[in-house]
Design an enzyme around this catalytic site. Structure first.
Site, short mmCIF file in Angstrom:
data_model
loop_
_atom_site.label_atom_id
_atom_site.label_comp_id
_atom_site.label_asym_id
_atom_site.label_seq_id
_atom_site.Cartn_x
_atom_site.Cartn_y
_atom_site.Cartn_z
N ARG A 116 0.88 -1.17 0.00
CA ARG A 116 0.00 0.00 0.00
C ARG A 116 0.91 1.21 0.00
O ARG A 116 1.67 1.43 0.96
CB ARG A 116 -0.91 -0.02 1.23
CG ARG A 116 -1.59 1.31 1.48
CD ARG A 116 -2.71 1.21 2.47
NE ARG A 116 -3.83 0.51 1.88
CZ ARG A 116 -5.08 0.49 2.39
NH1 ARG A 116 -5.34 1.16 3.49
NH2 ARG A 116 -6.04 -0.16 1.79
N HIS A 128 -7.04 0.91 -6.54
CA HIS A 128 -7.25 0.00 -5.40
C HIS A 128 -7.86 -1.29 -5.97
O HIS A 128 -9.04 -1.59 -5.75
CB HIS A 128 -8.17 0.66 -4.37
CG HIS A 128 -8.16 0.02 -3.02
ND1 HIS A 128 -7.41 -1.12 -2.73
CD2 HIS A 128 -8.81 0.34 -1.86
CE1 HIS A 128 -7.61 -1.44 -1.47
NE2 HIS A 128 -8.45 -0.58 -0.92
N ASP A 147 -17.15 7.11 -1.78
CA ASP A 147 -15.92 6.96 -0.98
C ASP A 147 -15.63 8.31 -0.35
O ASP A 147 -16.25 9.32 -0.70
CB ASP A 147 -14.78 6.50 -1.92
CG ASP A 147 -13.47 6.21 -1.18
OD1 ASP A 147 -13.49 6.07 0.06
OD2 ASP A 147 -12.41 6.15 -1.84
N CYS A 206 -16.28 1.65 0.20
CA CYS A 206 -15.14 0.76 0.48
C CYS A 206 -14.73 0.80 1.95
O CYS A 206 -14.07 -0.12 2.42
CB CYS A 206 -13.96 1.15 -0.41
SG CYS A 206 -13.39 2.83 -0.13
N ARG A 224 -13.68 -8.73 0.86
CA ARG A 224 -12.24 -8.50 0.67
C ARG A 224 -11.49 -9.80 0.96
O ARG A 224 -10.56 -10.18 0.27
CB ARG A 224 -11.73 -7.39 1.60
CG ARG A 224 -12.23 -5.98 1.32
CD ARG A 224 -11.65 -5.41 0.04
NE ARG A 224 -10.19 -5.36 0.03
CZ ARG A 224 -9.45 -4.40 0.55
NH1 ARG A 224 -10.02 -3.35 1.10
NH2 ARG A 224 -8.12 -4.43 0.49
N GLN A 270 -9.74 -3.90 -3.78
CA GLN A 270 -11.07 -3.42 -3.40
C GLN A 270 -12.07 -3.72 -4.51
O GLN A 270 -13.19 -4.17 -4.26
CB GLN A 270 -11.01 -1.90 -3.13
CG GLN A 270 -12.33 -1.30 -2.71
CD GLN A 270 -12.80 -1.81 -1.36
OE1 GLN A 270 -12.05 -1.77 -0.39
NE2 GLN A 270 -14.02 -2.30 -1.28
N1 CP Z 1 -11.20 -0.35 2.07
C1 CP Z 1 -9.94 -0.45 2.57
O1 CP Z 1 -8.97 -0.65 1.83
O2 CP Z 1 -9.85 -0.36 3.92
P1 CP Z 1 -8.50 -0.15 4.75
O3 CP Z 1 -7.94 1.17 4.33
O4 CP Z 1 -8.92 -0.20 6.17
O5 CP Z 1 -7.55 -1.27 4.40
N1 NVA Z 2 -9.81 6.63 -1.43
C1 NVA Z 2 -9.45 6.21 -0.10
C2 NVA Z 2 -9.69 4.75 0.09
C3 NVA Z 2 -9.36 4.18 1.43
C4 NVA Z 2 -9.55 2.71 1.51
C5 NVA Z 2 -7.99 6.56 0.17
O1 NVA Z 2 -7.16 6.39 -0.74
O2 NVA Z 2 -7.68 7.04 1.26
#
Ligand code: CP
Ligand code: NVA
Length: 310
Positions: free
Chosen positions: A108, A135, A230, A270, A298, A138
């Site tokens: 990430r 993502h 989101d 999400c 997930r 997701q």
């Molecule tokens: N939706 C999602 O990726 O959640 P987290 O940021 O908690 O991993």
């Molecule tokens: N768009 C959000 C998603 C978090 C799971 C971010 O990138 O923070």
């Protein structure tokens, strides 16, 4: 099991065909059913996954770690302070070390280029666990949830309401590849990346899915079987929070907007959600909401991905 996915990276939905996405979803359905009946697949016995986090996580962290364990393997978590990707060591050097120990890397990152650099530097599969651009894990859970709730994708439309962000990008690409049209409603200046939109439209030429961009949330949800939103401020954009709150105020998913969609509309998010900002609590906790199914999925979707790639 498919040979086409083994050893591949999963950085973007753009890299996988509709058929490959369907294969992952089909295995996810099997894993979900089998887990409920207590069946344990040891498909990843002895295998390991390194997980790199430059940003916080609840769902990604828990579902990848448990997913590996449920398949007989294990995961090692590396926080950003710990490895200081690109500071203490270059991304390429971290990748070259990790590939000697583990069978896969999930990362990430802030920059999408970082997951690409990890993939370039490691011979083991690299999975994008959220970057600034996409993502894709997701999106697998999203599509699995849509499939469970509305059946076939073809001929239906989803509305994306809010920011044209990383989650939106992956959903657009995945939906278009499976034949689900998406109407995207964003404030001006917050539309999804034109390159992603073009790729989704190209995919849609094969499946019949249409990608429509608008600035009107009510226009987007008319006839939609899915409403997806989101957060307005993604991780890394905190300095823009106040300006974003002003721009996005008319894009809140509330009871009135939900009532303007299909009577059976499924609401997705999400998570994490900011209650009272992009979505109201009555909608998030209400009868149309499938957000916890999405969160659960997930686990099943990523187990399928891991079993096919590693
Ligand atoms: N939706 C999602 O990726 O959640 P987290 O940021 O908690 O991993
Ligand atoms: N768009 C959000 C998603 C978090 C799971 C971010 O990138 O923070």
């Amino acid at each position: 099991m498919s040979r086409t996915l083994r050893g591949r990276d999963y950085l973007s939905l753009a890299d996988f065909s509709g058929e490959e996405i369907r294969e992952i979803l089909a295995l996810a359905v099997t894993f979900k059913r089998d887990q409920r009946s207590g069946h344990d697949h040891g498909l990843l016995r002895g295998k390991s996954l390194a997980m790199i986090f430059e940003k916080p996580s609840l769902r990604t962290r828990v579902t990848f770690e448990l997913g590996m364990r449920q398949l007989g393997g294990h995961a090692v978590v590396l926080g950003s302070a710990e490895i200081q990707l690109g500071v203490r060591e270059s991304v390429a050097d971290v990748a070259a070390n990790l590939e000697r120990w583990v069978d896969g890397i999930m990362a990430r990152t802030f920059e999408h280029a970082t997951v690409e650099a990890l993939a370039a530097g490691a011979r083991v599969p690299v999975i994008n666990g959220l970057s600034g651009l996409e993502h894709p894990c997701q999106a697998l859970a999203d599509l699995l949830t849509v499939q469970e709730k509305i059946g076939d994708f073809a001929g239906s439309a989803a509305a994306w309401v809010g920011d044209g962000n990383n989650v939106c990008h992956s959903f657009l690409l995945g939906a278009a590849k499976l034949g689900l049209s998406v109407h995207v409603a964003t404030p001006e200046g917050y539309a999804p990346d034109p390159t992603v939109v073009a790729a989704a439209r190209t995919a849609g030429e094969q499946t019949g899915a249409v990608v429509r961009l608008t600035h009107g949330p009510y226009e987007a949800v008319a006839g939609a079987k899915v409403i997806y939103t989101d957060v307005w401020t993604s991780m890394g954009q905190e300095a823009e929070k106040a300006a974003r709150a002003r721009a996005f105020a008319p894009f809140q998913v509330d009871g009135k907007l939900v009532a303007a969609a299909d009577p059976e509309v499924v609401v997705l998010h999400c998570l994490p959600a900011h209650r009272g900002e992009e979505i109201t609590s009555d909608v998030l906790d209400g009868p149309h909401s499938a957000v916890l199914d999405q969160a659960e999925n997930r686990l099943h979707a990523q187990k399928a991905l891991l079993a096919l790639l590693l």
